[in-house]
Scaffold this motif. Structure first.
Motif: not given
Length: 476
Positions: A20-21, A61-64, A164-166, A172-177
């Motif tokens: 995510a980062a 990351l913009g996570i509040g 799960a949030m991470l 959402h930001v575009g990481v592929q798995g």
């Protein structure tokens, strides 16, 4: 060659944090994750308590707090209460905030130490607003000014919901798995990683690989990098963990109690026992772990993160912090093209300096403990890392602490443990002579009363979370 692709191998909090980062802060790169489940001995993925530095990681990351705390069922924590580490001494709180303030231009720690040597000092943590909030079960985020403005706080995570949030954020930001287990790691002629092959036959390649697979270091471990063991100083090597449903009425701190063979703790989200198997203790369901660090977390085109790079017992809750710090350092030092040996060498120097200083802070607890059992007697007689030995020599002589680069725990944290475990300097800083003892005693008593009055107006931690939840629902 320009750097275009990064493969993160490993799931859990560490793997998803890394993916995510990297994608959030370097959106031009292709970030892929193979979310292999973390093993039982990957403590950075298993320990629920965190340091305040997690807030900065979230901020980047913009996570509040709404997403990181309220929606994940996590709790706030102001510090840790230590009990029975020094027989016959009162318990103490290591809180994330300053204790006291200068009086008449003299440093507060020296004034307190002078009073303690004379047997006339209040408990050191009674002069910390954060510690007294923790003891009384109260909590508020730092205020604009006043006694409640200079503390910080960590979190006690609900690990499944937080992970799960991470995961959702990373996607959402575009990481592929890619789902699957690692079946094989291919290496090229230089010894770098050429590809990661999954059990379903998928072959994944990247310009850079992040190994978040835990102590086994499935990628980094293939490169025969030297490892530094810390077992001589941190001999505990077994852990029993029990996640709990969450106690809304729990005080915003852990309670850590020394035992005959190690220590145990309880928090709002977890309880556990850490001990040394060689001392004769046995617990059902214990997981083995080891303390130590790789000497080159960045080797070639692989960077080890989390327990793949450094492992320590969870005393003082630095496990996830070290993983987040490694991620931040990687992002700050990421090369434009193929990793250069000089870049990797500087990364490794900083990472190892940070890890060793965390090690020193943990060993400090053992080195200054005083308990009359074989395990603790051996700790008192053990030799120390030279960096810690120097710190203790300097402090015991004049009450001063040296400065080290890459320090995780600030001077207030060191003082909280040293004074909490009854370690006092032989001589007092001459600057204290400017403040007469009676004047200093009156100032200490006034500060203690002011803190008590200030926190009377602070809500309980449970009430504070409830108020936040109400506001969150109102905005939804």
């Amino acid at each position: 060659m320009s750097l275009r692709t990064i493969l993160v191998v490993g799931g859990g909090m560490v793997g998803w944090s890394a993916a995510a980062a990297l994608k959030r802060r370097l959106p031009q790169l292709d970030i892929t994750i193979v979310p292999v489940a973390p093993p039982a001995d990957a403590l950075a993925d298993r320990i629920a308590s965190t340091l305040p530095s997690i807030l900065g990681f979230h901020g980047d990351l913009g996570i509040g707090l709404g997403d990181a705390v309220l929606r994940t069922g996590s709790h706030y924590r102001l510090g840790t209460l230590f009990r029975d580490w020094v027989e016959g001494a009162p318990d103490y709180v290591h809180a994330y905030g300053r204790a006291g303030m200068p009086i008449g231009g003299a440093p507060f720690p020296s004034l307190w130490a002078r009073a303690a040597l004379a047997g006339a000092a209040p408990p050191f943590d009674a002069l910390s607003a954060a510690a007294m909030m923790a003891r009384t079960g109260r909590f508020v985020t730092p205020q604009a000014d006043g006694l409640l403005s200079e503390h910080s706080f960590g979190l006690a995570l609900d690990i499944p919901r937080y992970t799960a949030m991470l995961m959702a954020f990373a996607r959402h930001v575009g990481v592929q798995g890619h789902l699957g287990e690692v079946a094989h790691v291919e290496q090229d002629a230089r010894g770098d990683i050429a590809a990661v092959v999954l059990d379903n036959g998928t072959r994944l390649t990247a310009d850079l690989y992040c190994d978040c697979t835990g102590p086994a270091a499935r990628l980094h471990g293939t490169m025969a990098v030297p490892h530094e063991s810390w077992q001589a100083w941190l001999p505990c090597d077994r852990i029993v963990l029990d996640d709990i449903a969450g106690d809304d009425e729990a005080a915003p701190m852990e309670r850590v109690t020394a035992t005959n063979h190690g220590w145990r703790w309880v928090s709002a989200r977890q309880r556990g026992t850490v001990y040394c198997a060689a001392s004769g203790a046995r617990h059902e369901g214990a997981v083995a772990f080891r303390s130590g660090a790789t000497l080159e977390p960045w080797r070639g085109n692989v960077v080890a993160i989390g327990d793949a790079a450094v492992g320590v017992e969870p005393l003082e809750w630095s496990n996830l912090h070290l993983a987040h710090s490694a991620i931040d350092r990687l992002i700050a030092m990421l090369p434009a093209g193929r990793p250069h040996p000089l870049e990797a060498a500087e990364y490794n120097r900083q990472a190892l300096a940070e890890a060793r200083r965390v090690r020193d802070f943990l060993v400090l607890h053992y080195a200054t403990a005083r308990r009359d059992t074989p395990f603790w007697q051996a700790r008192a007689q053990a030799s120390l890392p030279e960096s810690l030995a120097h710190t203790l020599r300097l402090f015991r002589e004049r009450g001063r602490l040296p400065y080290y680069e890459e320090e995780t725990f600030d001077r207030d944290s060191w003082l909280a443990v040293l004074f909490g475990q009854q370690v006092l300097p032989r001589r007092i800083d001459p600057l204290t002579d400017a403040v007469p003892p009676d004047e200093a005693a009156a100032a200490l008593a006034s500060l203690r009363d002011s803190i008590a009055q200030a926190i009377e107006r602070v809500p309980t931690a449970a009430r504070f979370r409830a108020l936040q939840m109400e506001r969150l629902h109102e905005r939804a």
